[in-house]
Write a protein that holds these residues in place. Structure first.
Motif, PDB file in Angstrom:
ATOM      1  N   UNK A 197     -47.700 -43.322   8.646  1.00  0.00           N
ATOM      2  CA  UNK A 197     -48.235 -44.669   8.823  1.00  0.00           C
ATOM      3  C   UNK A 197     -48.962 -45.117   7.560  1.00  0.00           C
ATOM      4  N   UNK A 198     -49.777 -44.244   6.991  1.00  0.00           N
ATOM      5  CA  UNK A 198     -50.538 -44.606   5.795  1.00  0.00           C
ATOM      6  C   UNK A 198     -49.606 -44.927   4.629  1.00  0.00           C
ATOM      7  N   UNK A 199     -48.617 -44.080   4.408  1.00  0.00           N
ATOM      8  CA  UNK A 199     -47.718 -44.302   3.269  1.00  0.00           C
ATOM      9  C   UNK A 199     -46.892 -45.574   3.454  1.00  0.00           C
ATOM     10  N   UNK A 403     -54.478 -52.700   6.829  1.00  0.00           N
ATOM     11  CA  UNK A 403     -53.387 -52.450   5.885  1.00  0.00           C
ATOM     12  C   UNK A 403     -53.928 -52.215   4.481  1.00  0.00           C
ATOM     13  N   UNK A 404     -54.930 -52.986   4.109  1.00  0.00           N
ATOM     14  CA  UNK A 404     -55.466 -52.832   2.757  1.00  0.00           C
ATOM     15  C   UNK A 404     -56.331 -51.583   2.631  1.00  0.00           C
ATOM     16  N   UNK A 405     -56.961 -51.151   3.705  1.00  0.00           N
ATOM     17  CA  UNK A 405     -57.636 -49.845   3.658  1.00  0.00           C
ATOM     18  C   UNK A 405     -56.611 -48.742   3.428  1.00  0.00           C
ATOM     19  N   UNK A 406     -55.452 -48.856   4.033  1.00  0.00           N
ATOM     20  CA  UNK A 406     -54.394 -47.880   3.794  1.00  0.00           C
ATOM     21  C   UNK A 406     -53.992 -47.881   2.318  1.00  0.00           C
ATOM     22  N   UNK A 432     -61.210 -45.308  12.087  1.00  0.00           N
ATOM     23  CA  UNK A 432     -60.517 -44.106  11.605  1.00  0.00           C
ATOM     24  C   UNK A 432     -60.152 -44.242  10.136  1.00  0.00           C
ATOM     25  N   UNK A 433     -59.587 -45.397   9.751  1.00  0.00           N
ATOM     26  CA  UNK A 433     -59.200 -45.606   8.357  1.00  0.00           C
ATOM     27  C   UNK A 433     -60.418 -45.724   7.450  1.00  0.00           C
ATOM     28  N   UNK A 434     -61.450 -46.398   7.945  1.00  0.00           N
ATOM     29  CA  UNK A 434     -62.653 -46.564   7.136  1.00  0.00           C
ATOM     30  C   UNK A 434     -63.317 -45.213   6.875  1.00  0.00           C
ATOM     31  N   UNK A 435     -63.354 -44.344   7.898  1.00  0.00           N
ATOM     32  CA  UNK A 435     -63.947 -43.019   7.714  1.00  0.00           C
ATOM     33  C   UNK A 435     -63.194 -42.231   6.642  1.00  0.00           C
ATOM     34  N   UNK A 436     -61.878 -42.282   6.707  1.00  0.00           N
ATOM     35  CA  UNK A 436     -61.086 -41.543   5.723  1.00  0.00           C
ATOM     36  C   UNK A 436     -61.274 -42.111   4.318  1.00  0.00           C
ATOM     37  N   UNK A 437     -61.287 -43.449   4.203  1.00  0.00           N
ATOM     38  CA  UNK A 437     -61.462 -44.065   2.890  1.00  0.00           C
ATOM     39  C   UNK A 437     -62.861 -43.824   2.354  1.00  0.00           C
ATOM     40  N   UNK A 438     -63.875 -43.951   3.226  1.00  0.00           N
ATOM     41  CA  UNK A 438     -65.257 -43.777   2.789  1.00  0.00           C
ATOM     42  C   UNK A 438     -65.530 -42.367   2.292  1.00  0.00           C
ATOM     43  N   UNK A 439     -64.709 -41.408   2.686  1.00  0.00           N
ATOM     44  CA  UNK A 439     -64.896 -40.041   2.205  1.00  0.00           C
ATOM     45  C   UNK A 439     -64.561 -39.907   0.723  1.00  0.00           C
ATOM     46  N   UNK A 440     -63.836 -40.892   0.160  1.00  0.00           N
ATOM     47  CA  UNK A 440     -63.463 -40.802  -1.255  1.00  0.00           C
ATOM     48  C   UNK A 440     -63.961 -41.991  -2.072  1.00  0.00           C
ATOM     49  N   UNK A 441     -64.272 -43.116  -1.432  1.00  0.00           N
ATOM     50  CA  UNK A 441     -64.791 -44.274  -2.170  1.00  0.00           C
ATOM     51  C   UNK A 441     -65.561 -45.161  -1.201  1.00  0.00           C
ATOM     52  N   UNK A 442     -66.591 -45.869  -1.682  1.00  0.00           N
ATOM     53  CA  UNK A 442     -67.421 -46.680  -0.774  1.00  0.00           C
ATOM     54  C   UNK A 442     -66.651 -47.837  -0.152  1.00  0.00           C
TER      55      UNK A 442
END
Length: 927
Positions: A197-199, A403-406, A432-442
């Motif tokens: 889904x992410x890709x 989509x843009x968080x992905x 879910x997407x925000x948690x994954x993204x926030x782990x690598x960038x604000x």
């Protein structure tokens, strides 16, 4: 559609999906109307693919085959098709079988499955998406396993099964590979699904932001107008691809507009267009979308207004727009969009109404409002910030912030994500997407329409019932930096994009104004930071003094960040000398780049040239990507934290958000665990819930106290029993069984848990006191039948708390905690976490309320048993997570003593579980 089935057409199986290449496709059940489509589809499949499907040469389908493959009962025989432009590109079918492999009906729980994908569409992830959906259909119909026979040479199909993540067995029998897949979702299958889904969704966004060609549809012949403005902005930005102007009203002899080729339709353009910007009246949009779809356009940016924001008729037009675009494999930004921008040097795309594209930088900006987008672009430009990309989604009928968080999650050109949201269409997926993204960038979010109770006009999304404060708590749990204003969004974004993350909350303050230093000190305390004593350099301080003081502060191991305050210098004649801003900026940069990496915020009052010089040094513009966790990274400048007074509060608030985010990120690196408890009876609870649901209406119902106590007991949650006391003699008899001292309580809804109103009498030591309390209650509040009194044994003294869990259809299960009493309710002092809660979540939950000190020995009182409280929270979380039929739990009060706790009241509500959109197969939302 016509069907030959005894069962109704299952329209809930229809879905739009994003394929591996970023294009969309539609999945739906096959019906009897599809005979011609099926034959046409089969004719376009190669002989080799047909051989792999039927294990023999099979050049064409017989009438019997066509009938078989188009007639289904949607239970034991099901066929799904993937369509693009209304035509089949792939099919899948299952037939229920028994243990001997023969056709069967329920209760047989195995089915044979077979796929066929047109050769031109192989490698696009079509079969993988189909497997997810046919597996979900099978589970719904009671099928637990798929069996498949695959020729050894059919490596692509074997890989589809192998990579799905399901538990499977393989064997080689009679010249073919026999595969058996257990359809129960696993952690691996869910991870595979979400990775795909992410890709796919990231690729769909990349196609929009990096087109090789753009057509502006609705370009006017005269200057001005929306279409002509977008065309001019594309050209002025230096778009690296090919540009076309399109308008059906162009004369046949008109060959170009503003130096670009002019055409009357997309079909006239000789090459395939990647992106179309649509700026035509709403009534003409459908024919434009069809023209684009029929000629291979990959995506649309629809600037046209007049859709859902205008009412019910507009909403239906909006839905039809999305349906039509997706049917051709296109994604849509808008309608009512302001446009999109990509500053990548390989694209330089400004397909928006912004007259000037922002400078290249490392901030990704998404906004649901064109007006707010204009304000943000202007504010960031004034502060010297560069952007990697900008998106104004308008009504965001298709492409959304998710989509843009992905996309930004893995985008190497984006270090910070800024979002202005007015609605969240899929909150579970967003967190879910925000948690994954926030782990690598604000990820920084400001949310509009917080208190209206509904989505803004044009945003046709499900409305969550939970309060905005709860939404904020859940966003913070996911690592999202939630701010209140657009100004704070810019402040936090600039600080995070241009500075390393602080290692802690200790802040050094230095400057040439004692008053400004004290304001900054107070602001730090108000934001929960730990400021050191301000260092006053006096008004005589020179840039050299600032440089030395900053270098010293950065070397000081007792501070984690520095705030520099500066006012204009005053000359001997009393005239301010504010022209040395560039000199001061250079001095601060020199100190920052030669010392350990710590964030430095600058607060200044009217020092000419300082803001511009600091902005020019900010790494939010294009340059080496900053590394938040690299102490050796000296590429960062010193940003202008706030350009206008009062600046101290804004700078410190942004710094405070950076401190909290850094702490979250450190903790996220070692996430908590959902503990296992040996005394939990999950199977017994499930059986009891099924039995209880049989006596409850489809809308659900609240369990009686005995049933609630029994169900909670299966999860190790003990509720102190109560005995009804319809009269004083019954109360005395109950007390004799329980033993004194006892409590006498009313359970009438208007008096329940209201000790402050006199509805609870405690520590009744003997029969005389009990009878007197009973008499006082009935004299004060009414007859026993109205009060519904109960007697309960006294619990050890402690702190009264409340534990709740509830399921919101949009957000999911939420665990809540607070202290009991009117004061906590009045102040809204309740903390929230998403279920399932980890041990770390439970510990943070009880410590995040403002009244938490009462649990830890406030003013010399004895601390209570918080580990027991944390365990209770985790058990409640497990119960609602294991059994979605438990839609609400309320434990009130929970008295937490020095040792142990007592649950004195419990309420449990059961209902058929709401649909879980986050656990099913991949699908695009439809609003």
């Amino acid at each position: 559609m016509q069907t030959s089935s005894d069962h109704a057409y299952p329209d809930h199986w229809e879905a739009d999906v994003v394929l591996r290449d970023g294009a969309t496709a539609h999945i739906r059940p096959i019906t009897t109307d599809d005979a011609e489509r099926l034959v046409s589809f089969y004719e376009q499949v190669s002989d080799e693919s047909k051989y792999y499907r039927f294990f023999a040469p099979y050049p064409r389908l017989s009438d019997k085959d066509v009938h078989r493959f188009t007639h289904h009962d949607y239970v034991d025989r099901v066929g799904l098709a993937v369509t693009v432009g209304g035509e089949f590109i792939a099919t899948v079918r299952y037939d229920r079988i028994n243990a001997d492999g023969r056709p069967a009906t329920t209760p047989a729980d195995e089915a044979e499955v077979a796929f066929l994908v047109q050769d031109a569409h192989q490698g696009r992830g079509v079969a993988s998406a189909l497997l997810e959906h046919i597996a979900e259909v099978a589970r719904e119909r009671g099928i637990r396993r798929f069996a498949a026979e695959v020729l050894p040479a059919n490596n692509k199909m074997i890989k589809v099964f192998r990579d799905a993540g399901y538990t499977q067995k393989r064997s080689f029998e009679d010249g073919s590979v026999h595969l058996t897949l257990d359809l129960e979702p696993t952690a691996e299958s869910l991870a595979v699904q979400r990775g795909r889904e992410q890709r796919a969704e990231a690729r769909s966004v990349q196609r929009l932001l990096a087109p090789g060609s753009v057509a502006v549809i609705g370009t006017g012949r005269a200057t001005g107008g929306v279409g002509r403005t977008v065309l001019r902005n594309l050209l002025n930005a230096g778009f690296t691809g090919r540009t076309y102007a399109v308008n059906t009203a162009f004369p046949e002899d008109l060959t170009e507009v503003d130096g670009v080729p002019a055409h009357r339709s997309v079909g006239e353009i000789e090459e395939t267009v990647d992106l179309a910007v649509v700026a035509v009246p709403a009534e003409r949009v459908p024919e434009v979308v069809a023209d684009c779809g029929e000629h291979g356009v990959q995506g649309l940016v629809v600037l046209t207004a007049g859709y859902a924001e205008s009412g019910a008729a507009g909403l239906e037009l909006q839905r039809e727009l999305v349906r039509l675009a997706r049917s051709y494999g296109m994604r849509v930004i808008g309608p009512n969009s302001f446009g999109i921008i990509s500053t990548s040097d390989t694209v330089r795309l400004n397909a928006s109404l912004a007259p000037e594209a922002p400078a290249p930088g490392r901030i990704g900006l998404f906004t649901q409002s064109g007006a707010i987008g204009i304000a943000l672009l202007s504010g960031l430009h004034r502060r010297g910030a560069g952007l990697s990309s900008f998106i104004s989604s308008g009504n965001r009928a298709d492409v959304s912030g998710n989509d843009f968080l992905q996309y930004w999650y893995e985008d190497p050109d984006t270090d910070v994500v800024l979002l202005y949201l007015e609605s969240i269409g899929n909150p579970r997926k967003f967190t879910r997407l925000a948690r994954r993204t926030a782990a690598v960038k604000p990820v920084v979010v400001v949310k509009g329409a917080r208190h209206s109770g509904s989505a803004p006009p044009g945003h046709a999304v499900p409305v969550t019932r939970i309060p905005d404060a709860t939404v904020g708590a859940l966003l913070r749990q996911a690592g999202v930096i939630r701010v209140d204003t657009v100004t704070e969004l810019v402040d936090a974004g600039l600080l995070l994009a241009g500075q390393p993350l602080p290692a802690g909350p200790r802040v050094a303050i230095l400057g040439n104004s004692e008053s400004l230093g004290l304001l900054t000190y107070d602001a730090c305390l108000a934001e929960g930071l730990r400021p050191l004593r301000p260092r006053d350099l006096t008004t005589a301080a020179t840039p050299v003094d600032f440089r030395a003081a900053l270098a010293e502060a950065l070397l000081d191991k007792s501070c984690d960040a520095v705030v520099v305050t500066a006012i204009p210098w005053v000359g001997e004649n009393g005239v301010t000398e504010s022209g040395d801003g560039e000199v001061l900026a250079a001095a601060l940069r020199e100190a920052a780049t030669t010392a350990p990496a710590k964030p430095v915020a600058v607060v200044h009052v009217e020092i000419g040239g300082l803001a511009e010089a600091l902005a020019a040094a900010s790494s939010t513009r294009t340059g080496p990507a900053p590394k938040a966790d690299d102490p050796k990274d000296d590429t960062r400048g010193v940003p202008d934290a706030a350009a206008r007074p009062p600046a101290a509060e804004r700078a410190v608030r942004a710094l405070s958000e950076a401190v909290k985010y850094a702490q979250w990120r450190r903790e996220a690196a070692e996430p908590g665990k959902v503990p296992e408890y040996e005394d939990i009876d999950e199977v017994g609870a499930a059986a009891r819930i099924e039995s209880l649901l049989g006596g409850i209406s489809d809308r659900g119902g609240t369990l009686d106290p005995a049933a609630a106590r029994e169900l909670l007991g299966r999860y190790g949650i003990c509720v102190r029993p109560t005995h009804p006391a319809p009269g004083p003699d019954a109360a005395v008899a109950a007390a004799a069984r329980l033993g004194y001292p006892v409590a006498l309580k009313t359970t009438a809804p208007h008096l329940r848990h209201r000790a402050d109103l006199g509805g609870v009498r405690l520590d009744l030591a003997n029969e005389e006191q009990l009878r007197q309390a009973y008499r006082e209650l009935t004299d004060a509040f009414g007859k026993p039948a109205e009060l519904q009194p109960v007697v309960q044994s006294m619990a050890p003294r402690g702190v009264d708390t409340v534990v709740r869990a509830a399921i919101d259809p949009a957000v999911g299960a939420v665990l809540s905690f607070g202290l009991a009493g009117a004061a906590s309710e009045l102040l809204g002092d309740t903390a929230h976490r998403l279920v399932p809660a980890t041990d770390r979540d439970a510990a943070e939950l009880i410590r995040s309320i403002r009244t938490a000190p009462l649990l830890f020995g406030w003013r010399g009182s004895a601390p209570v048993d918080t580990p027991a409280l944390e365990e209770l929270l985790l058990r409640v979380s497990r119960l609602v997570d294991d059994h979605p039929e438990v839609v609400a739990i309320s434990l009130e009060p929970v008295v937490v003593a020095q040792r142990g706790l007592s649950v004195l009241g419990a309420s449990v509500r059961l209902a058929p579980p709401p649909a879980r959109t986050d656990l099913g197969p991949r699908r695009l939302p439809s609003y």
